[in-house]
Enzyme design. Structure first.
Site, PDB file in Angstrom:
ATOM      1  N   GLY A 133       0.787  -1.220   0.000  1.00 17.46           N
ATOM      2  CA  GLY A 133       0.000   0.000   0.000  1.00 17.46           C
ATOM      3  C   GLY A 133       0.822   1.273   0.000  1.00 17.46           C
ATOM      4  O   GLY A 133       1.419   1.621   1.024  1.00 17.46           O
ATOM      5  N   ARG A 277      -9.244 -16.320 -41.277  1.00 14.76           N
ATOM      6  CA  ARG A 277     -10.343 -15.511 -41.804  1.00 14.76           C
ATOM      7  C   ARG A 277     -10.085 -15.160 -43.269  1.00 14.76           C
ATOM      8  O   ARG A 277      -9.034 -14.604 -43.610  1.00 14.76           O
ATOM      9  CB  ARG A 277     -10.471 -14.237 -40.978  1.00 14.76           C
ATOM     10  CG  ARG A 277     -11.402 -13.183 -41.534  1.00 14.76           C
ATOM     11  CD  ARG A 277     -12.856 -13.571 -41.393  1.00 14.76           C
ATOM     12  NE  ARG A 277     -13.718 -12.404 -41.616  1.00 14.76           N
ATOM     13  CZ  ARG A 277     -15.036 -12.481 -41.732  1.00 14.76           C
ATOM     14  NH1 ARG A 277     -15.638 -13.660 -41.628  1.00 14.76           N
ATOM     15  NH2 ARG A 277     -15.753 -11.398 -41.923  1.00 14.76           N
ATOM     16  N   GLY A 348     -11.967  -7.123 -36.526  1.00 12.57           N
ATOM     17  CA  GLY A 348     -13.142  -6.395 -36.989  1.00 12.57           C
ATOM     18  C   GLY A 348     -14.270  -6.444 -35.966  1.00 12.57           C
ATOM     19  O   GLY A 348     -14.031  -6.347 -34.756  1.00 12.57           O
ATOM     20  N   GLU A 372       1.902   1.187 -11.059  1.00 11.22           N
ATOM     21  CA  GLU A 372       3.315   1.223 -10.646  1.00 11.22           C
ATOM     22  C   GLU A 372       4.093   2.312 -11.385  1.00 11.22           C
ATOM     23  O   GLU A 372       5.241   2.143 -11.773  1.00 11.22           O
ATOM     24  CB  GLU A 372       3.974  -0.153 -10.820  1.00 11.22           C
ATOM     25  CG  GLU A 372       3.392  -1.169  -9.850  1.00 11.22           C
ATOM     26  CD  GLU A 372       4.188  -2.435  -9.741  1.00 11.22           C
ATOM     27  OE1 GLU A 372       5.434  -2.370  -9.791  1.00 11.22           O
ATOM     28  OE2 GLU A 372       3.577  -3.503  -9.583  1.00 11.22           O
TER      29      GLU A 372
END
Length: 396
Positions: A133, A277, A348, A372
């Site tokens: 922390g 694709r 897409g 960070e």
């Protein structure tokens, strides 16, 4: 002689240990993570049980010496493990990084022998998850103005205040917290303490509802007249800010590796899709518009990997970790966002759905440029180093 033949010079060839770690972590991610990540993400579920399993594999104490229950490995092995986790799920990679390089490494680097014996074995084994922390609601990059305080009371300290954006703020059993013990803006006015979950006056607060990294828990730490012993102070009174800056140097290498993993995951998905694709009678990878995107992604990944290796080399050989850690983090995190953005474009309309993994990589990527130390802070660190110390030689 060629640079790579010089004693102590960088070697870009991964050793057998790193290769084995990559294989182990890939298998673990495939078996324990892949089928759950979308569910965890949707529910913002922090899979605490997963980290116990990671502890059994040695992933929760990679930098911890064997005498304290860790695996005693170095940063090259450590960042390889983070990359492999993040290539599947950035959230899990982020939580592993925060546990290892922030909380656990702070205790390892600055703790007394008693503190190491008390905390490291359970952290390294995954029995405990760690939190760290520093940030507060009003003091992100401006940590010197923190308001969370510790006031001496005999042999104890009384903590009051809150911390924000803390990974494992609710679930972490052990927290290293930086608090003000002196005057604001005094670099010697901040100290570090270890606080255990269950200590009266200490609790987790609000859990953040995030865009990405949703299964890595982010929450407040709240201290209300929390009394802890002087034995819980890490190092000397007033050393906390200096300690935190050193810990963040290594932490930035972790986030660079996290970024590399997310970027690689997005690239792998985009490349596979582009080869499958078809439009106008051929795979879309054959079109220059898509092929150039894949080329840019590949270059970004290799450049990031090179700077991460440079930072790891500096860490292992007493080099300028501050500079190269910042460079690696800045490069890799910004590259990660570019790669994830282009990956969605390659897919897409499908890339905008949850049927394919790139939308999650896209959402997860952005935190890497913030956590960070923002990209702006990294550029500040780099530029100040250039002005103060001048350029480094190629093999520094």
């Amino acid at each position: 002689r060629p640079l790579l033949n010089k004693p102590g010079a960088m070697n870009f060839q991964e050793n057998d240990t790193i290769t084995a770690i990559r294989s182990m972590v890939r298998d673990f991610a495939a078996q324990e993570m892949e089928q759950h990540i979308l569910d965890w993400d949707e529910r913002q579920h922090f899979p605490r049980e997963l980290f116990s399993k990671m502890g059994e594999l040695g992933l929760m104490g990679m930098l911890v010496p064997e005498q304290y229950g860790g695996t005693g490995l170095g940063y090259p092995e450590y960042v390889a493990a983070i990359e492999e986790l993040a290539a599947v799920c950035g959230s899990i990679g982020l939580s592993m990084a925060a546990h290892n390089s922030l909380c656990t490494n702070h205790i390892l680097t600055f703790g007394s022998e008693d503190q190491k014996q008390r905390y490291l074995p359970k952290l390294a084994g995954g029995e405990h998850v760690g939190a760290w922390g520093l940030t507060e609601a009003g003091t992100g990059s401006d940590a010197m103005r923190m308001r969370c305080t510790a006031v001496r009371d005999g042999d104890d300290w009384i903590l009051n205040g809150t911390k924000n954006w803390i990974t494992h703020g609710i679930s972490g059993e052990v927290v290293v917290v930086l608090v003000r013990t002196g005057e604001p803006l005094d670099s010697r006015g901040i100290s570090a303490f270890v606080v255990e979950r269950g200590t009266p006056g200490f609790r987790g607060g609000k859990k953040e509802n995030k865009l990405g990294m949703r299964s890595s828990e982010t929450a407040e730490l709240i201290f209300e007249d929390c009394r802890i012993s002087s034995a819980n102070m890490l190092g000397q009174e007033g050393d906390g800010f200096i300690q935190a800056m050193k810990i963040l140097d290594g932490g930035r290498i972790s986030i660079a590796a996290l970024s590399l993993g997310i970027g690689r995951g997005a690239y792998d998905a985009a490349r596979k899709y582009a080869l499958q694709r078809e439009q106008f009678g051929q795979p879309i990878a054959h079109f220059q518009g898509i092929g150039f995107k894949l080329a840019d992604m590949a270059v970004d990944l290799e450049a990031s990997r090179g700077l991460i290796a440079k930072a790891c080399h500096a860490k292992a050989n007493g080099g300028d970790v501050t500079r190269f850690g910042a460079m690696a983090k800045y490069m890799a995190s910004e590259a990660c966002v570019r790669i994830a953005t282009d990956a969605v474009q390659v897919f897409g309309g499908y890339g905008y759905t949850k049927d394919f993994p790139v939308e999650k990589f896209y959402r997860d990527s952005k935190l890497c440029t913030i956590g960070e130390g923002t990209s702006e802070i990294q550029k500040l660190v780099i530029s100040r180093g250039l002005v103060k110390n001048g350029p480094h030689s190629a093999d520094s």
